[in-house]
Design an enzyme around this catalytic site. Structure first.
Site, short mmCIF file in Angstrom:
data_model
loop_
_atom_site.label_atom_id
_atom_site.label_comp_id
_atom_site.label_asym_id
_atom_site.label_seq_id
_atom_site.Cartn_x
_atom_site.Cartn_y
_atom_site.Cartn_z
N ARG A 16 0.83 -1.22 0.00
CA ARG A 16 0.00 0.00 0.00
C ARG A 16 0.85 1.26 0.00
O ARG A 16 0.52 2.25 -0.65
CB ARG A 16 -0.94 -0.01 1.21
CG ARG A 16 -1.87 1.20 1.25
CD ARG A 16 -2.86 1.12 2.40
NE ARG A 16 -3.88 0.11 2.13
CZ ARG A 16 -4.97 -0.06 2.90
NH1 ARG A 16 -5.14 0.70 3.97
NH2 ARG A 16 -5.85 -0.99 2.62
N ASP A 37 -2.11 1.83 -3.48
CA ASP A 37 -3.31 1.37 -2.78
C ASP A 37 -4.25 0.83 -3.84
O ASP A 37 -4.81 1.60 -4.64
CB ASP A 37 -3.95 2.53 -2.03
CG ASP A 37 -5.18 2.10 -1.24
OD1 ASP A 37 -5.64 0.94 -1.40
OD2 ASP A 37 -5.71 2.94 -0.48
N TYR A 129 -15.03 -10.19 4.72
CA TYR A 129 -13.88 -10.88 4.15
C TYR A 129 -14.34 -12.11 3.36
O TYR A 129 -13.94 -12.31 2.20
CB TYR A 129 -12.93 -11.30 5.26
CG TYR A 129 -11.71 -12.06 4.81
CD1 TYR A 129 -10.60 -11.38 4.30
CD2 TYR A 129 -11.65 -13.44 4.90
CE1 TYR A 129 -9.47 -12.07 3.90
CE2 TYR A 129 -10.53 -14.15 4.49
CZ TYR A 129 -9.44 -13.46 3.99
OH TYR A 129 -8.33 -14.15 3.58
N LYS A 133 -14.05 -12.77 -0.73
CA LYS A 133 -13.22 -13.86 -1.22
C LYS A 133 -14.04 -14.89 -2.00
O LYS A 133 -13.53 -15.51 -2.94
CB LYS A 133 -12.50 -14.54 -0.04
CG LYS A 133 -11.41 -13.68 0.59
CD LYS A 133 -10.28 -13.40 -0.40
CE LYS A 133 -9.10 -12.71 0.25
NZ LYS A 133 -7.98 -12.50 -0.68
N ILE A 162 -2.91 -20.73 7.22
CA ILE A 162 -1.49 -20.61 6.92
C ILE A 162 -0.80 -19.85 8.06
O ILE A 162 -1.36 -18.91 8.62
CB ILE A 162 -1.27 -19.88 5.58
CG1 ILE A 162 -2.06 -20.56 4.45
CG2 ILE A 162 0.22 -19.82 5.25
CD1 ILE A 162 -1.66 -21.99 4.16
#
Length: 231
Positions: A16, A37, A129, A133, A162
């Site tokens: 960003r 950004d 989120y 996604k 992860i």
């Protein structure tokens, strides 16, 4: 991106802002800094133009920027909710739109979009989120059908859990330590462990090569067996 550089790619790295963290990553892999950004279409166009001027047309695009804030849906600030969409979905779309003309001039290309395990299955306290996604998977599948005839192949990677700093956000939301969060997640994974960044990097490298030319619109799930079907 480090794995891509190790395989011989000239890598432009986006963040960003142009700060010490970005410069450290770039210096580590001998890459090219590409700050922007991606929630700003104008910034995206400028970034892509700068990368192409320095390195030539982009042959492989890996879209893995992400923004996540965790709160119950009715408690989520509306601005924060939509910020996740602006980065995770719309921002990725803007980057793709800026890069594809160069791929068309080359007559080939690879695009790897990063979704998440939480996209297809959903997750409590992560509606913005997960929704963004999930939408990214549909975008990638549709884009793959459009671009595959031009030898521009689009794939989606939807990693499971992860071992990255993002897990601290999950731990804070659950009210447990980071170590306990690791144990909780690993308990539900058949492989018995959470994934590593290298697990994901190897999948991206594969999808970026001619070896993966039969993959167009598929979603790859490096998740240790937590889900085992195409979603």
């Amino acid at each position: 991106m480090k794995r891509m550089a190790q395989e011989g790619a000239r890598v432009a790295v986006n963040a960003r802002v142009d700060d010490q963290r970005l410069r450290a990553v770039v210096d580590d892999m001998g890459g090219f800094p590409a700050p922007a950004d991606i929630a700003s279409p104008a910034a995206v166009r400028r970034m892509v133009a700068e990368v192409e001027a320095a390195l030539g047309p982009i042959e492989v695009l890996v879209c893995n920027a992400a923004r996540m804030t965790m709160k119950p849906f009715l408690e989520q600030d509306e601005k924060q909710w939509w910020e996740q969409v602006d980065i995770n979905l719309t921002g990725h779309m803007d980057v793709v739109a800026a890069v594809v003309p160069g791929m068309r001039r080359l007559g080939r290309g690879r695009i790897v979009l990063f979704s998440s395990l939480w996209g297809p299955i959903g997750w409590e306290n992560a509606s913005g989120y997960a929704a963004s996604k999930s939408a990214l998977i549909s975008f990638g599948r549709s884009l793959a059908r459009e671009l595959a005839p031009e030898r521009i192949y689009v794939s989606i990677v939807a990693p499971g859990i992860i071992d990255t700093p993002q897990l601290q956000v999950d731990a804070d939301d659950a009210g447990v330590s980071l170590e306990e969060m690791h144990r909780i997640y690993a308990k539900n994974i058949p492989a018995g462990r959470i994934g590593t960044p290298d697990d994901v990097a190897r999948a991206v490298v594969f999808l970026s090569t001619e070896t993966a030319r039969a993959f167009a619109g598929q979603t790859i799930h490096p998740n240790g067996g937590e889900i085992r079907g195409s979603m």
